[in-house]
Scaffold this active site. Structure first.
Site, PDB file in Angstrom:
ATOM      1  N   HIS A 188     -23.135 -24.911  -8.114  1.00  0.00           N
ATOM      2  CA  HIS A 188     -23.425 -26.347  -8.089  1.00  0.00           C
ATOM      3  C   HIS A 188     -24.596 -26.646  -7.153  1.00  0.00           C
ATOM      4  CE1 HIS A 188     -18.981 -26.534  -9.155  1.00  0.00           C
ATOM      5  NE2 HIS A 188     -19.571 -27.127 -10.164  1.00  0.00           N
ATOM      6  N   GLN A 221     -10.632 -32.107 -21.649  1.00  0.00           N
ATOM      7  CA  GLN A 221     -11.225 -30.813 -22.008  1.00  0.00           C
ATOM      8  C   GLN A 221     -10.308 -29.643 -21.671  1.00  0.00           C
ATOM      9  OE1 GLN A 221     -14.680 -31.552 -19.241  1.00  0.00           O
ATOM     10  NE2 GLN A 221     -14.595 -29.338 -18.969  1.00  0.00           N
TER      11      GLN A 221
HETATM   12  O1  PAF Z   1     -19.143 -27.854 -16.523  1.00  0.00           O
HETATM   13  C1  PAF Z   1     -18.352 -28.689 -16.049  1.00  0.00           C
HETATM   14  O2  PAF Z   1     -18.063 -28.702 -14.849  1.00  0.00           O
HETATM   15  C2  PAF Z   1     -17.711 -29.695 -16.983  1.00  0.00           C
HETATM   16  O3  PAF Z   1     -17.456 -29.154 -18.231  1.00  0.00           O
HETATM   17  C3  PAF Z   1     -18.517 -31.002 -17.097  1.00  0.00           C
HETATM   18  C4  PAF Z   1     -19.881 -30.753 -17.718  1.00  0.00           C
HETATM   19  C5  PAF Z   1     -18.692 -31.626 -15.723  1.00  0.00           C
HETATM   20  C6  PAF Z   1     -17.773 -31.992 -17.997  1.00  0.00           C
HETATM   21  O4  PAF Z   1     -16.508 -32.288 -17.482  1.00  0.00           O
END
Ligand code: PAF
Length: 282
Positions: A39, A63
């Site tokens: 990140h 998700q």
């Molecule tokens: O890659 C991630 O951390 C997640 O899939 C995202 C893009 C923030 C969507 O929830």
């Protein structure tokens, strides 16, 4: 400290003022929090290329499939705020579920075909959740650029397709995978691994090196390379199961003969953790 917003309306008001008063360009890094070096690389790139950087922190329930790790997914907003401060982030958006999915929500985003292959086969519904939440987040933030890691290569390709198809005016910027010194790709899910499991997880990176070496020696058959990778990975005691090893072109079309620039994608289980990673053929 970055400013923290929980509500879309307040976030929008603030960003609108910044954009109008300062004519500022806006970079956006969507995350599910528990921020790590991967990140940080996204944030750094966003800071370099934009006047204002926004990070979202939201563990998106849609998700995660049934029986997946939504409940146990690591969360620590205080720690994430400190990481964002150190990275020079201006704004953190950490919405509640109600903000992202207003009561009575009926709308979903589905990217055909790209959602059904590779990860999509093993995690039905996953990419519908990703596409839906990313669309919402992009609408909430309205950035000039949004940053996604190549670690989730299929997600990156899907989002590039999505913004094209839905005419969303944002540049999607891919950022290379960041690895620990021994090669393990950074992931929030690495915290699930015991030291012994982590050692077995390293087989993924080592299998990429093995594949690259075979290619360097002139091997081009995907089947032969995948077979060797599988044999090597499964010789590690904590690897429970390989979901897939696939070799594709950069657009995720399977390849029989490997070329430079192709992708090798792997998903496997180490103990009770599912890990994914990929490698760009050199
Ligand atoms: O890659 C991630 O951390 C997640 O899939 C995202 C893009 C923030 C969507 O929830």
């Amino acid at each position: 400290m970055p400013l923290l917003f929980r509500k879309v309306k307040e976030l929008r008001n603030h960003l609108h003022t910044l954009r109008c008063e300062r004519n500022a360009s806006l970079g956006f890094v969507p995350t599910m929090g528990y921020l790590h070096e991967g990140h940080r690389a996204l944030m750094e790139r966003a800071r370099l290329q934009n006047d204002i950087t926004v990070v979202s922190i939201y563990v998106n329930p849609t998700q995660f499939g049934e029986g997946e790790d939504y409940e146990r997914y690591p969360r620590d907003l205080e720690r994430d705020m400190a990481v964002c401060e150190e990275a020079g982030i201006d704004v953190v958006f950490a919405p509640t579920d109600k903000e992202v999915y207003p009561p009575g929500s009926r709308t979903e985003v589905y990217v055909r075909e790209l959602s059904e292959v590779l990860e999509g086969k093993f995690r039905p519904g996953h990419f519908k959740g990703v596409a839906t939440v990313v669309t919402k987040l992009l609408n909430a933030v309205q950035p000039d650029r949004a940053y996604f890691g190549e670690k989730d290569y299929q997600q990156l390709k899907l989002i590039q397709r999505l913004v094209k198809d839905l005419l969303i005016p944002v540049e999607i910027v891919p950022v290379e995978t960041v690895r620990e010194p021994d090669g393990l790709a950074y992931s929030s899910r690495n915290v699930y691994l015991s030291p012994e499991e982590r050692e077995s997880a390293l087989s993924i990176y080592r299998a990429f090196l093995l594949a690259q070496e075979m290619i360097n020696q002139g091997e081009r058959s995907s089947d032969t390379i995948k077979g060797e990778m599988e044999r090597f990975i499964l010789s590690h005691p904590h690897v429970k199961k390989i979901d897939y090893i696939e070799i594709t072109d950069p657009d995720l079309n399977p390849k029989g003969l490997v070329d430079r620039g192709d992708r090798i994608l792997v998903a496997l289980w180490v103990g009770s953790s599912r890990l994914i990673d990929n490698w760009k053929v050199l």
